[in-house]
Write a protein that holds these residues in place. Structure first.
Motif, PDB file in Angstrom:
ATOM      1  N   GLU A 129       0.829  -1.209   0.000  1.00  0.00           N
ATOM      2  CA  GLU A 129       0.000   0.000   0.000  1.00  0.00           C
ATOM      3  C   GLU A 129       0.867   1.264   0.000  1.00  0.00           C
ATOM      4  N   SER A 130       1.977   1.222   0.745  1.00  0.00           N
ATOM      5  CA  SER A 130       2.894   2.358   0.781  1.00  0.00           C
ATOM      6  C   SER A 130       3.582   2.536  -0.570  1.00  0.00           C
ATOM      7  N   TRP A 131       4.005   1.424  -1.167  1.00  0.00           N
ATOM      8  CA  TRP A 131       4.599   1.461  -2.510  1.00  0.00           C
ATOM      9  C   TRP A 131       3.622   2.082  -3.502  1.00  0.00           C
ATOM     10  N   ASP A 132       2.384   1.597  -3.512  1.00  0.00           N
ATOM     11  CA  ASP A 132       1.379   2.092  -4.450  1.00  0.00           C
ATOM     12  C   ASP A 132       1.149   3.593  -4.282  1.00  0.00           C
ATOM     13  N   LYS A 133       1.148   4.050  -3.025  1.00  0.00           N
ATOM     14  CA  LYS A 133       0.899   5.475  -2.762  1.00  0.00           C
ATOM     15  C   LYS A 133       2.024   6.347  -3.309  1.00  0.00           C
ATOM     16  N   ASN A 138       3.975  10.348  -6.698  1.00  0.00           N
ATOM     17  CA  ASN A 138       5.265  10.866  -7.157  1.00  0.00           C
ATOM     18  C   ASN A 138       5.515  10.664  -8.648  1.00  0.00           C
ATOM     19  N   LEU A 139       4.848   9.675  -9.256  1.00  0.00           N
ATOM     20  CA  LEU A 139       5.157   9.345 -10.651  1.00  0.00           C
ATOM     21  C   LEU A 139       3.926   9.334 -11.558  1.00  0.00           C
ATOM     22  N   THR A 140       2.885   8.620 -11.159  1.00  0.00           N
ATOM     23  CA  THR A 140       1.703   8.538 -12.021  1.00  0.00           C
ATOM     24  C   THR A 140       0.997   9.886 -12.123  1.00  0.00           C
ATOM     25  N   ALA A 141       0.889  10.610 -11.025  1.00  0.00           N
ATOM     26  CA  ALA A 141       0.224  11.918 -11.055  1.00  0.00           C
ATOM     27  C   ALA A 141       0.921  12.900 -12.008  1.00  0.00           C
ATOM     28  N   PRO A 142       2.255  13.043 -11.968  1.00  0.00           N
ATOM     29  CA  PRO A 142       2.899  13.922 -12.955  1.00  0.00           C
ATOM     30  C   PRO A 142       2.637  13.490 -14.399  1.00  0.00           C
ATOM     31  N   PHE A 143       2.605  12.182 -14.645  1.00  0.00           N
ATOM     32  CA  PHE A 143       2.282  11.686 -15.990  1.00  0.00           C
ATOM     33  C   PHE A 143       0.881  12.116 -16.403  1.00  0.00           C
ATOM     34  N   LEU A 144      -0.102  11.909 -15.532  1.00  0.00           N
ATOM     35  CA  LEU A 144      -1.486  12.229 -15.871  1.00  0.00           C
ATOM     36  C   LEU A 144      -1.712  13.737 -16.008  1.00  0.00           C
ATOM     37  N   LEU A 145      -1.114  14.509 -15.120  1.00  0.00           N
ATOM     38  CA  LEU A 145      -1.247  15.967 -15.195  1.00  0.00           C
ATOM     39  C   LEU A 145      -0.618  16.503 -16.473  1.00  0.00           C
ATOM     40  N   SER A 146       0.561  16.008 -16.795  1.00  0.00           N
ATOM     41  CA  SER A 146       1.241  16.457 -18.015  1.00  0.00           C
ATOM     42  C   SER A 146       0.435  16.076 -19.250  1.00  0.00           C
ATOM     43  N   LYS A 147      -0.062  14.860 -19.260  1.00  0.00           N
ATOM     44  CA  LYS A 147      -0.848  14.359 -20.392  1.00  0.00           C
ATOM     45  C   LYS A 147      -2.097  15.206 -20.618  1.00  0.00           C
ATOM     46  N   SER A 148      -2.735  15.622 -19.538  1.00  0.00           N
ATOM     47  CA  SER A 148      -3.976  16.393 -19.643  1.00  0.00           C
ATOM     48  C   SER A 148      -3.741  17.863 -19.981  1.00  0.00           C
ATOM     49  N   LEU A 149      -2.647  18.428 -19.468  1.00  0.00           N
ATOM     50  CA  LEU A 149      -2.446  19.875 -19.582  1.00  0.00           C
ATOM     51  C   LEU A 149      -1.508  20.293 -20.710  1.00  0.00           C
ATOM     52  N   CYS A 150      -0.810  19.328 -21.341  1.00  0.00           N
ATOM     53  CA  CYS A 150       0.140  19.733 -22.384  1.00  0.00           C
ATOM     54  C   CYS A 150      -0.498  20.031 -23.752  1.00  0.00           C
ATOM     55  N   PRO A 151      -1.682  19.481 -24.122  1.00  0.00           N
ATOM     56  CA  PRO A 151      -2.217  19.782 -25.464  1.00  0.00           C
ATOM     57  C   PRO A 151      -2.353  21.274 -25.780  1.00  0.00           C
ATOM     58  N   PRO A 152      -2.881  22.112 -24.843  1.00  0.00           N
ATOM     59  CA  PRO A 152      -2.921  23.550 -25.155  1.00  0.00           C
ATOM     60  C   PRO A 152      -1.530  24.167 -25.300  1.00  0.00           C
ATOM     61  N   MET A 153      -0.543  23.642 -24.559  1.00  0.00           N
ATOM     62  CA  MET A 153       0.828  24.138 -24.713  1.00  0.00           C
ATOM     63  C   MET A 153       1.325  23.871 -26.129  1.00  0.00           C
ATOM     64  N   LYS A 154       1.077  22.660 -26.620  1.00  0.00           N
ATOM     65  CA  LYS A 154       1.485  22.307 -27.987  1.00  0.00           C
ATOM     66  C   LYS A 154       0.787  23.203 -29.002  1.00  0.00           C
ATOM     67  N   LYS A 155      -0.480  23.482 -28.762  1.00  0.00           N
ATOM     68  CA  LYS A 155      -1.232  24.326 -29.686  1.00  0.00           C
ATOM     69  C   LYS A 155      -0.643  25.730 -29.751  1.00  0.00           C
ATOM     70  N   LYS A 156      -0.220  26.252 -28.592  1.00  0.00           N
ATOM     71  CA  LYS A 156       0.382  27.596 -28.528  1.00  0.00           C
ATOM     72  C   LYS A 156       1.864  27.583 -28.916  1.00  0.00           C
ATOM     73  N   GLU A 157       2.427  26.374 -29.044  1.00  0.00           N
ATOM     74  CA  GLU A 157       3.851  26.190 -29.338  1.00  0.00           C
ATOM     75  C   GLU A 157       4.740  26.837 -28.285  1.00  0.00           C
ATOM     76  N   TRP A 158       4.265  26.759 -27.040  1.00  0.00           N
ATOM     77  CA  TRP A 158       5.064  27.241 -25.903  1.00  0.00           C
ATOM     78  C   TRP A 158       4.535  26.580 -24.632  1.00  0.00           C
ATOM     79  N   GLY A 159       5.451  25.998 -23.889  1.00  0.00           N
ATOM     80  CA  GLY A 159       5.054  25.410 -22.620  1.00  0.00           C
ATOM     81  C   GLY A 159       6.264  24.949 -21.842  1.00  0.00           C
TER      82      GLY A 159
END
Length: 283
Positions: A129-133, A138-159
């Motif tokens: 349970e500690s490993w999963d947390k 520390n790792l899955t959340a940054p992946f998911l946040l980046s995946k969700s929030l980077c498309p507008p950055m790509k569209k603006k060509e700045w991020g």
């Protein structure tokens, strides 16, 4: 070691006369996770001083979160937004990202994946349970946040995506199996994203601090005190002595490096994992 030297190591109060102010980020919007912590607060303040509008996230709206929001307000920039989200849960992350994009239709410009947890166990005693947390936050959340929030950055060509890793992502310690694995993985994630996002004007870098005087290291200090019989100051002195500079970095120094990575000076810098550790990983 006197009190002034401790203040030198750990004081993160922002200075009003700062060269970093020349690195203007006026008109940019930054998401900072772990907003309620000492490093999250310092990063948000430094970005706000550079001109950013701030979106803070944390697992609860604590008194510390409110204090940090007030710090950002005092700078005179746009009033910060805050979203409560437990990064342990994937659905909660998705819901928060949709809420952020509904409030900011053009999308955010900067994402600082700062939130993290650290639970000390020997490898064979580590609860799953500690490993999963640790992996989730520390790792899955940054992946998911980046995946969700980077498309507008790509569209603006700045991020800018900045992942707060650790020297533990570069060198290993005992009783850090989940933290070490997640922070090492975060560096790999950073490099992979940098390769794919670079052609779209989006850079991705990691920062690897050594010990900072924030809440996350208090269990380490307390455990060392009990094991060695040393005082808190003696433990800190031992840690300082492990660095060629003989001092620890401040949260402000990490925060100012975040601003640098977002500035025009770092336009062509991506895929890097930079230790800010007083030279610790060099020796």
């Amino acid at each position: 070691m006197n009190k002034n030297s401790l203040r030198r190591d750990f004081d993160s109060k922002p200075s009003k006369s700062r060269m970093i102010s020349a690195m203007s980020l006026e008109g940019k919007t930054a998401v900072v996770t772990g907003f309620g912590g000492g490093l999250g607060s310092a990063i948000a303040v430094s970005l706000a001083q550079a001109g950013c509008a701030i979106v803070g996230t944390d697992w609860s709206r604590s008194e510390t979160v409110q204090e940090n929001m007030n710090k950002v307000k005092e700078i005179g920039q746009k009033e910060p937004l805050f979203f409560e989200c437990d990064l342990m849960y994937r659905d909660a992350i998705g819901e928060m990202c949709r809420s952020i994009l509904s409030k900011i239709p053009d999308g955010v410009d900067i994402l600082v994946n700062n939130a993290g947890i650290f639970e000390r166990f020997f490898f064979e005693e580590k609860p799953v349970e500690s490993w999963d947390k640790e992996i989730a936050i520390n790792l899955t959340a940054p992946f998911l946040l980046s995946k969700s929030l980077c498309p507008p950055m790509k569209k603006k060509e700045w991020g800018r995506i900045i992942n707060i890793s650790s020297v533990v992502g570069l060198v290993a310690y005992t009783k850090t199996v989940g933290y070490c694995a997640s922070k090492t993985g975060l560096i790999g994630l950073t490099r992979s994203m940098a390769l794919e996002l670079g052609p779209h004007g989006v850079t991705c870098n990691a920062i690897c601090p050594y010990f900072l005087h924030t809440q996350i290291i208090l269990p380490v200090l307390e455990e060392t005190e009990k094991a060695t019989g040393q005082t808190r100051e003696e433990v800190l002195e031992t840690i300082r002595e492990s660095c060629p500079t003989k001092r620890l970095s401040t949260t402000k120094e990490i925060a100012d490096y975040v601003v640098f990575l977002c500035s025009p000076a770092a336009n062509n810098m991506t895929g890097q994992a930079t230790p800010i550790d007083g030279g610790y990983t060099m020796v």
